[in-house]
Design an enzyme around this catalytic site. Structure first.
Site, PDB file in Angstrom:
ATOM      1  N   ARG A 178       5.324  -4.199   5.545  1.00  0.00           N
ATOM      2  CA  ARG A 178       6.030  -4.354   6.525  1.00  0.00           C
ATOM      3  C   ARG A 178       6.012  -3.467   7.818  1.00  0.00           C
ATOM      4  O   ARG A 178       6.141  -3.913   8.993  1.00  0.00           O
ATOM      5  CB  ARG A 178       7.539  -3.969   6.240  1.00  0.00           C
ATOM      6  N   LEU A 201       0.847  -1.004  -0.065  1.00  0.00           N
ATOM      7  CA  LEU A 201      -0.002   0.112  -0.016  1.00  0.00           C
ATOM      8  C   LEU A 201       0.954   1.353   0.003  1.00  0.00           C
ATOM      9  O   LEU A 201       1.044   2.227   1.013  1.00  0.00           O
ATOM     10  CB  LEU A 201      -1.181   0.061   1.177  1.00  0.00           C
ATOM     11  N   GLY A 202       1.680   1.171  -1.128  1.00  0.00           N
ATOM     12  CA  GLY A 202       2.274   2.604  -1.265  1.00  0.00           C
ATOM     13  C   GLY A 202       1.655   3.698  -2.237  1.00  0.00           C
ATOM     14  O   GLY A 202       0.707   3.648  -2.046  1.00  0.00           O
ATOM     15  N   ARG A 203       2.536   4.408  -3.040  1.00  0.00           N
ATOM     16  CA  ARG A 203       2.078   5.596  -3.914  1.00  0.00           C
ATOM     17  C   ARG A 203       1.067   4.743  -4.760  1.00  0.00           C
ATOM     18  O   ARG A 203      -0.128   5.316  -4.928  1.00  0.00           O
ATOM     19  CB  ARG A 203       3.114   5.978  -4.682  1.00  0.00           C
ATOM     20  N   GLU A 219      10.493 -11.994 -17.945  1.00  0.00           N
ATOM     21  CA  GLU A 219       9.791 -11.094 -19.078  1.00  0.00           C
ATOM     22  C   GLU A 219      10.896 -11.124 -20.020  1.00  0.00           C
ATOM     23  O   GLU A 219      11.875 -10.611 -19.856  1.00  0.00           O
ATOM     24  CB  GLU A 219       9.282  -9.872 -18.444  1.00  0.00           C
ATOM     25  N   GLY A 247       2.784  -5.728  -9.481  1.00  0.00           N
ATOM     26  CA  GLY A 247       3.972  -5.252  -8.939  1.00  0.00           C
ATOM     27  C   GLY A 247       5.163  -5.756  -9.613  1.00  0.00           C
ATOM     28  O   GLY A 247       5.623  -5.057 -10.492  1.00  0.00           O
ATOM     29  N   ARG A 248       5.736  -6.897  -9.240  1.00  0.00           N
ATOM     30  CA  ARG A 248       6.834  -7.689 -10.004  1.00  0.00           C
ATOM     31  C   ARG A 248       6.664  -9.167 -10.095  1.00  0.00           C
ATOM     32  O   ARG A 248       5.917  -9.568  -8.863  1.00  0.00           O
ATOM     33  CB  ARG A 248       8.057  -7.268  -9.097  1.00  0.00           C
ATOM     34  N   HIS A 295       3.111  -6.440 -19.359  1.00  0.00           N
ATOM     35  CA  HIS A 295       3.723  -5.184 -18.520  1.00  0.00           C
ATOM     36  C   HIS A 295       3.224  -3.978 -19.147  1.00  0.00           C
ATOM     37  O   HIS A 295       4.127  -3.230 -19.521  1.00  0.00           O
ATOM     38  CB  HIS A 295       5.157  -5.547 -18.496  1.00  0.00           C
TER      39      HIS A 295
HETATM   40  P1  NAP Z   1       5.980   2.572  -3.235  1.00  0.00           P
HETATM   41  O1  NAP Z   1       5.266   3.715  -3.008  1.00  0.00           O
HETATM   42  O2  NAP Z   1       7.543   2.299  -2.589  1.00  0.00           O
HETATM   43  O3  NAP Z   1       5.355   1.274  -2.431  1.00  0.00           O
HETATM   44  C1  NAP Z   1       5.594   0.214  -2.169  1.00  0.00           C
HETATM   45  C2  NAP Z   1       4.815  -0.552  -1.174  1.00  0.00           C
HETATM   46  O4  NAP Z   1       5.526  -1.894  -0.871  1.00  0.00           O
HETATM   47  C3  NAP Z   1       4.971   0.186   0.117  1.00  0.00           C
HETATM   48  O5  NAP Z   1       3.674   0.182   0.942  1.00  0.00           O
HETATM   49  C4  NAP Z   1       5.985  -1.065   0.890  1.00  0.00           C
HETATM   50  O6  NAP Z   1       5.354  -0.904   2.453  1.00  0.00           O
HETATM   51  C5  NAP Z   1       5.512  -2.318   0.301  1.00  0.00           C
HETATM   52  N1  NAP Z   1       6.763  -3.071   0.457  1.00  0.00           N
HETATM   53  C6  NAP Z   1       7.919  -2.793   0.178  1.00  0.00           C
HETATM   54  N2  NAP Z   1       8.786  -3.944   0.615  1.00  0.00           N
HETATM   55  C7  NAP Z   1       7.991  -4.794   0.917  1.00  0.00           C
HETATM   56  C8  NAP Z   1       8.172  -6.267   1.727  1.00  0.00           C
HETATM   57  N3  NAP Z   1       9.440  -6.662   1.942  1.00  0.00           N
HETATM   58  N4  NAP Z   1       7.198  -6.693   2.101  1.00  0.00           N
HETATM   59  C9  NAP Z   1       5.950  -6.274   2.127  1.00  0.00           C
HETATM   60  N5  NAP Z   1       5.829  -4.757   1.589  1.00  0.00           N
HETATM   61  C10 NAP Z   1       6.780  -4.278   1.088  1.00  0.00           C
HETATM   62  O7  NAP Z   1       6.089   2.003  -4.656  1.00  0.00           O
HETATM   63  P2  NAP Z   1       5.141   2.393  -5.789  1.00  0.00           P
HETATM   64  O8  NAP Z   1       5.536   3.708  -6.450  1.00  0.00           O
HETATM   65  O9  NAP Z   1       3.886   2.131  -5.188  1.00  0.00           O
HETATM   66  O10 NAP Z   1       5.449   1.069  -6.667  1.00  0.00           O
HETATM   67  C11 NAP Z   1       5.268  -0.341  -6.193  1.00  0.00           C
HETATM   68  C12 NAP Z   1       5.979  -1.292  -7.368  1.00  0.00           C
HETATM   69  O11 NAP Z   1       5.139  -1.103  -8.381  1.00  0.00           O
HETATM   70  C13 NAP Z   1       7.226  -0.723  -7.981  1.00  0.00           C
HETATM   71  O12 NAP Z   1       8.493  -0.963  -7.167  1.00  0.00           O
HETATM   72  C14 NAP Z   1       7.258  -1.701  -9.275  1.00  0.00           C
HETATM   73  O13 NAP Z   1       7.888  -2.856  -8.884  1.00  0.00           O
HETATM   74  C15 NAP Z   1       5.687  -1.798  -9.560  1.00  0.00           C
HETATM   75  N6  NAP Z   1       5.301  -1.213 -10.870  1.00  0.00           N
HETATM   76  C16 NAP Z   1       4.683  -2.039 -11.867  1.00  0.00           C
HETATM   77  C17 NAP Z   1       4.221  -1.155 -12.998  1.00  0.00           C
HETATM   78  C18 NAP Z   1       3.775  -2.117 -13.897  1.00  0.00           C
HETATM   79  O14 NAP Z   1       3.996  -1.673 -15.232  1.00  0.00           O
HETATM   80  N7  NAP Z   1       2.999  -3.231 -13.876  1.00  0.00           N
HETATM   81  C19 NAP Z   1       4.562  -0.141 -13.067  1.00  0.00           C
HETATM   82  C20 NAP Z   1       4.794   0.825 -12.211  1.00  0.00           C
HETATM   83  C21 NAP Z   1       5.327   0.169 -10.827  1.00  0.00           C
HETATM   84  P3  NAP Z   1       6.303  -1.230   3.712  1.00  0.00           P
HETATM   85  O15 NAP Z   1       7.257  -0.139   3.324  1.00  0.00           O
HETATM   86  O16 NAP Z   1       5.277  -0.491   4.884  1.00  0.00           O
HETATM   87  O17 NAP Z   1       6.589  -2.414   3.580  1.00  0.00           O
END
Ligand code: NAP
Length: 316
Positions: free
Chosen positions: A173, A150-152, A258, A228-229, A276
């Site tokens: 976490r 639950l990030g950005r 991928e 996510g990934r 993707h």
């Molecule tokens: P973000 O704001 O950093 O949010 C990431 C979230 O993941 C945070 O809420 C964090 O919460 C949680 N997290 C991180 N490490 C963790 C762990 N080890 N265990 C459990 N939760 C964990 O990032 P964002 O900007 O939302 O982007 C998230 C991801 O989306 C990117 O890193 C990328 O891989 C993916 N993405 C995919 C696409 C696509 O085309 N499909 C496009 C853009 C992004 P805590 O810190 O509280 O654990």
């Protein structure tokens, strides 16, 4: 001589902005070995993508690199330890893609619940006329939905789901100051949810976080969505769970290796697969490209970076 080395693909819009601001080379356009031998030491700036990163053998041939700008928010392909060890900050493109990726998640969520791909095929193939309607789908309204990450973007997904009147819960976490219940146990959250949406970053800390136990907890009616990934999901366990009916449906935008998608996954009827495309619109790729380039221009002009990754904080 070339101050900017481009490792990733770039849009026409990016190319024109780069040409106006930098003396740049696209590595794919030249003989890599010969070019790196002759000009590698001239490179000060690197533009790449979050999957590709900067391969170690190339980074080693850029001794005067000052900055890595990665076009994408996820940067699990960039070796930030190696960059930090050389004093090279890394920046990425957060926030500008939140809404687009959230739309992709929503699209997959609705498609999975409402059996959208099969319904479209039933109409297009003429089977509706011959064989009638498919079994009823499930409603996308008033579901309990767990968000892993639950990030950005995760928060944008929660906001975009609001008209469906869901109960949103989340796992991460740490507990956040948000109006959604927190689970510190992913399996327990999956057991309580109709759908699990993964938008967690890749890397060692999240590798195969969604394993057989999580899939079994979601259960035969459960829906797994991953934007996510790919590495966060144990793909072999996922294929087995879907084949054996222990998990209902998977809707996936990201995969382990991928652009390869295992044939066994592609053959399943209870999957929705997209290549993707989370952020893949003209508007959002335009904004991402601008941010990736703006970081490079800021650095070149001696101004603060706009969006460095947290791992580079100690260098700035
Ligand atoms: P973000 O704001 O950093 O949010 C990431 C979230 O993941 C945070 O809420 C964090 O919460 C949680 N997290 C991180 N490490 C963790 C762990 N080890 N265990 C459990 N939760 C964990 O990032 P964002 O900007 O939302 O982007 C998230 C991801 O989306 C990117 O890193 C990328 O891989 C993916 N993405 C995919 C696409 C696509 O085309 N499909 C496009 C853009 C992004 P805590 O810190 O509280 O654990």
């Amino acid at each position: 001589m070339s101050e900017l080395l481009i490792l990733s693909t770039i849009t026409d819009h990016m190319r024109s902005r780069i040409e106006a601001a930098f003396d740049a080379t696209v590595l794919a356009d030249v003989d890599q070995d010969a070019w790196l031998a002759q000009y590698g030491a001239d490179v000060r700036f690197i533009l790449t993508g979050g999957h590709l990163g900067v391969p170690a053998d190339i980074f080693a041939r850029l001794p005067n690199a000052e900055i890595i700008s990665s076009n994408g928010v996820g940067y699990d392909g960039v070796d930030t330890d190696a960059a930090t060890a050389r004093g090279v900050p890394v920046c990425h493109t957060p926030n500008v893609l939140n809404q687009e990726v959230a739309t992709t998640a929503l699209m997959l969520y609705i498609a999975a619940l409402r059996n959208f791909e099969a319904e479209i095929a039933n109409a297009r193939s003429g089977n509706w006329e011959k064989s009638g309607n498919l079994p009823l789908a499930r409603s996308a309204d008033q579901r309990k939905i767990g968000i892993l990450g639950l990030g950005r973007i995760g928060k944008a997904i929660a906001a975009k789901l609001a008209p469906f009147d869901p109960t949103i819960v989340y796992y991460g976490r740490s507990q956040q100051d948000v109006p959604f219940p927190y689970y510190d146990d992913l399996v327990a959250m999956a057991r309580d949810c109709d759908a699990l949406i993964c938008v967690a970053p890749g890397g060692a800390a999240t590798h195969h976080l969604i394993d057989r136990a999580v899939m079994d907890a979601l259960g035969p009616e459960g829906v797994l969505i991953n934007v996510g990934r790919g590495s966060v999901v144990d793909e072999a366990a996922l294929i087995a769970a879907l084949q054996e009916g222990r998990l209902g449906t998977a809707a996936l935008d990201v995969f382990d290796a991928e652009p390869h998608i295992p044939a066994a996954l592609r053959a399943l009827p209870n999957v929705i697969l997209t290549p993707h495309i989370g952020s893949a619109t003209v508007e959002t790729r335009h904004a991402m490209g601008d941010l990736a380039i703006d970081n490079l221009i800021a650095w070149k002009n001696g101004q603060p970076l706009i969006s460095p990754v947290p791992e580079s904080a100690g260098l700035l």
